[in-house]
Structure formats: C-alpha cells, structure tokens
Design a protein around this motif. Structure first.
Motif, short mmCIF file in Angstrom:
data_model
loop_
_atom_site.label_atom_id
_atom_site.label_comp_id
_atom_site.label_asym_id
_atom_site.label_seq_id
_atom_site.Cartn_x
_atom_site.Cartn_y
_atom_site.Cartn_z
N LYS A 92 0.74 -0.80 0.08
CA LYS A 92 0.09 -0.12 -0.06
C LYS A 92 0.73 1.44 0.09
O LYS A 92 0.64 2.20 -0.97
N ASN A 163 -12.75 -1.50 3.32
CA ASN A 163 -12.73 -0.71 4.69
C ASN A 163 -14.69 -0.94 5.53
O ASN A 163 -14.61 -0.37 6.18
N TYR A 167 -14.62 -0.72 9.18
CA TYR A 167 -15.59 0.19 9.87
C TYR A 167 -17.92 0.38 10.43
O TYR A 167 -17.72 1.00 11.02
N ASP A 191 -22.43 0.26 2.49
CA ASP A 191 -22.88 -0.65 4.09
C ASP A 191 -23.50 -0.40 4.97
O ASP A 191 -24.09 0.23 4.66
N GLY A 195 -21.90 5.27 9.34
CA GLY A 195 -21.75 6.43 7.42
C GLY A 195 -20.89 7.01 7.92
O GLY A 195 -19.28 7.17 8.48
N ILE A 196 -20.63 7.93 7.32
CA ILE A 196 -19.57 9.36 6.64
C ILE A 196 -20.12 11.14 6.67
O ILE A 196 -21.22 10.68 6.18
N PHE A 209 -5.73 10.99 5.40
CA PHE A 209 -6.77 11.54 6.75
C PHE A 209 -7.29 10.51 7.49
O PHE A 209 -8.10 9.45 6.42
N ILE A 211 -10.98 9.76 9.81
CA ILE A 211 -11.83 10.55 10.95
C ILE A 211 -11.55 10.60 12.24
O ILE A 211 -11.63 9.60 12.56
N HIS A 214 -13.67 8.07 13.91
CA HIS A 214 -13.50 6.64 13.34
C HIS A 214 -12.10 6.42 13.96
O HIS A 214 -11.82 4.42 13.36
N GLY A 222 -5.39 1.30 10.84
CA GLY A 222 -5.39 1.76 9.17
C GLY A 222 -4.63 2.58 9.03
O GLY A 222 -3.43 3.09 10.06
N THR A 223 -4.18 3.80 7.87
CA THR A 223 -3.07 4.39 7.37
C THR A 223 -3.41 5.97 6.68
O THR A 223 -2.97 6.59 6.58
N GLY A 224 -4.88 5.20 6.55
CA GLY A 224 -5.50 6.89 6.16
C GLY A 224 -4.97 7.05 4.40
O GLY A 224 -4.98 8.25 3.50
N LEU A 225 -4.45 5.86 3.92
CA LEU A 225 -4.09 6.04 2.68
C LEU A 225 -4.81 5.35 1.87
O LEU A 225 -4.47 5.50 0.15
N GLY A 226 -5.82 4.13 1.66
CA GLY A 226 -6.20 3.60 1.31
C GLY A 226 -7.64 4.26 0.04
O GLY A 226 -7.48 4.01 -1.03
#
Ligand code: ADP
Length: 263
Positions: A92, A163, A167, A191, A195-196, A209, A211, A214, A222-226
């Motif tokens: 990744k 994801n 989540y 899903d 939610g976002i 980034f 959230i 979360h 997580g890394t915030g890269l996906g």
C-alpha cells in the motif's frame, strides 16, 4: 476620493492576502498533524504483526512444539497470516509512493468489472467466514466492460470492501451493485456502518486523513492512505468516485467508470 478608494482597496487586498496566508498555514498545520498521525498509525500497524510473529516463533522453540505438530501448524499459520498483512501494508505504501511520483503506468485491457467484483467478493467472504460478515452481490443484467488495469481496479474494490468491513462493527452487511447507465459503468459498495458525516465527504480522500471519531488506532487499524489511492486510480481511468450517507445508516461509495470502447 481617489485616496479613499485606494485606501479601501489596499485594506481589501491586505485582508485577502492575510486570508490566503491563513488558509495555507491552516492546511499545512492539518497536513503536519495528519502526517504525524500517519507515522503513529503506521508504527503501530507494523509493530503489532511483528510482535505476534515473534511471540509465535518464541512459543514454538520454548514449548518444543516440533513434537506437537497440530499446535505448531497453528502457530505457523498465524505467523503466515501476519506476514501477509505486513506485505499488504508495504504494498500500500509503495504503490502510493509510486503514485505520488507519477510512476504508476496503467496497463489497461478489456476488463470485466463484474468478474473483478465477483472475485473480490469471494475472497472477502473466504477471509471473513466467521458468519458475522454478509456480502450480497447484485450483478448487472447488461455487460460491464471498461478499459481498465486489472491489478489496480481489483485493489480499488478490495480497499472499499475492506473498509466497509473494518468500520461496520460486529454484524456487517455489505451490498455490492454493478449497473451500466448510458456510457458509464456504476459500481456501488454500501455498508451498515457508522456512515460518513457530510463534512468529511471530501476530506476522506486526502492522504493520511482518518475521521477522528473512527480512528482509534487501538480498535480500527489504518493508515489513511487507502481512499486516496482509490480516488487517484479511478481518476486515472477517467472516472470518479463519491460517497453518500445512506438514509438507513451506513456509507455508500459510488464509482463511475467510462464503459469500454475500441481504442
Ligand atoms: P484507513 O482505513 O487506513 O484509515 P482510508 O483512506 O481507507 O484509510 O479511509 C480514510 C478514513 O475514512 C478512515 O479512517 C475512516 O475514518 C473513513 N472511512 C472509510 N471507509 C469507511 C466506511 N465504509 N465507513 C465509515 N468510515 C469510513
């Protein structure tokens, strides 16, 4: 009068310059914060599998598990699993590095989106076969072909489903839909998670980034890269991606890709 007008203009201009500087500083501060969080998350992510492998190998020698093949196989399987996770994480980061350096060249071919989705759905079902993850796949009645890079598009679907599972809490319900609308292939992955919130609909695609609500690194890794990778790859295919909050709860990621045409 001219003096008054020019003074007003100067004040306005100074105000604008300050606003601009303030914005730049703010975005740099947010970027630094995100980068620091990334280093923390990444360290945590890399250390956990290494610690698990170390413990498993330690146990094999300490308890002489060569004489107990069933337990030894179990410890070896755990180690193998953790090594796979490490590999995925390294991939990744590397593919993002390549992306940022403009080094990713798509190898496009006639790509069957439905086949790609089905294979990712099956491997997700296999990986999460403990009964708490339900993935429903609703295929299109029309053929869904694009000019696509099979490796990167598979990664995109994989990231979004991963994801959705990560989540969505203990009982995960995911729906994957494929449709063909005019000249577009539309893929929806939705899903039943938290939610976002609308304020994050664009920011989740920024590098690093996560959230804040979360992103407790001890619960969801997580890394915030996906999503940054996902968005870039879709854009390189001439498509787009957006996220919606579902009225019944949960997030819906919608991908639009131009349908296949002869080159
Ligand atoms: P990562 O999962 O490694 O943190 P991503 O770039 O894949 O990084 O996602 C960015 C953030 O978007 C996540 O940290 C999470 O807060 C949020 N997110 C992504 N997908 C979902 C989802 N399906 N439901 C809720 N939040 C999500």
């Amino acid at each position: 009068r001219y003096y008054l007008i020019s003074s007003l203009l100067m004040i306005l201009l100074t105000g604008l310059v300050f606003r601009f500087l303030f914005k730049v500083m703010r975005s740099q501060r947010l970027y630094t914060q995100a980068r620091l969080a990334f280093t923390g998350n990444m360290t945590h992510e890399l250390k956990t599998p290494v610690a698990v492998i170390e413990a498993a190998l330690d146990s094999i020698t300490r308890y002489k598990l060569a004489e107990d093949p069933v337990r030894m196989e179990n410890y070896l399987a755990i180690s193998k699993n953790e090594i796979n996770r490490l590999n995925l994480m390294i991939d990744k980061v590397l593919s993002l590095e390549q992306l940022d350096n403009g080094k990713i060249n798509l190898r496009t071919e006639l790509y069957d989106v439905q086949q790609g989705l089905e294979s990712v759905v099956s491997s997700m079902r296999l990986r999460n076969s403990n009964g708490s993850v339900h993935i429903e796949y609703i295929p299109s009645e029309e053929p869904c072909f694009v000019n696509g890079d099979p490796v990167h598009l598979t990664n995109v679907f994989y990231n979004l489903m991963d994801n959705a599972i990560k989540y969505s809490g203990p009982e995960v319900r995911i729906q994957v839909l494929c449709t063909s609308v005019d000249d577009q292939i539309v893929v929806t992955i939705q899903d039943n998670g938290p939610g976002i919130t609308k304020i994050y609909h664009e920011r989740i695609f920024e590098r690093f980034f996560r959230i804040p609500e979360h992103a407790d690194i001890h619960t969801v890794k997580g890394t915030g890269l996906g999503l940054h990778y996902v968005q870039e790859i879709i854009a390189m295919h001439g498509g787009s991606i957006k996220v919606l909050d579902r009225p019944e709860g949960g997030a819906a990621f919608i991908i639009y890709l131009p349908a296949y045409h002869e080159i």
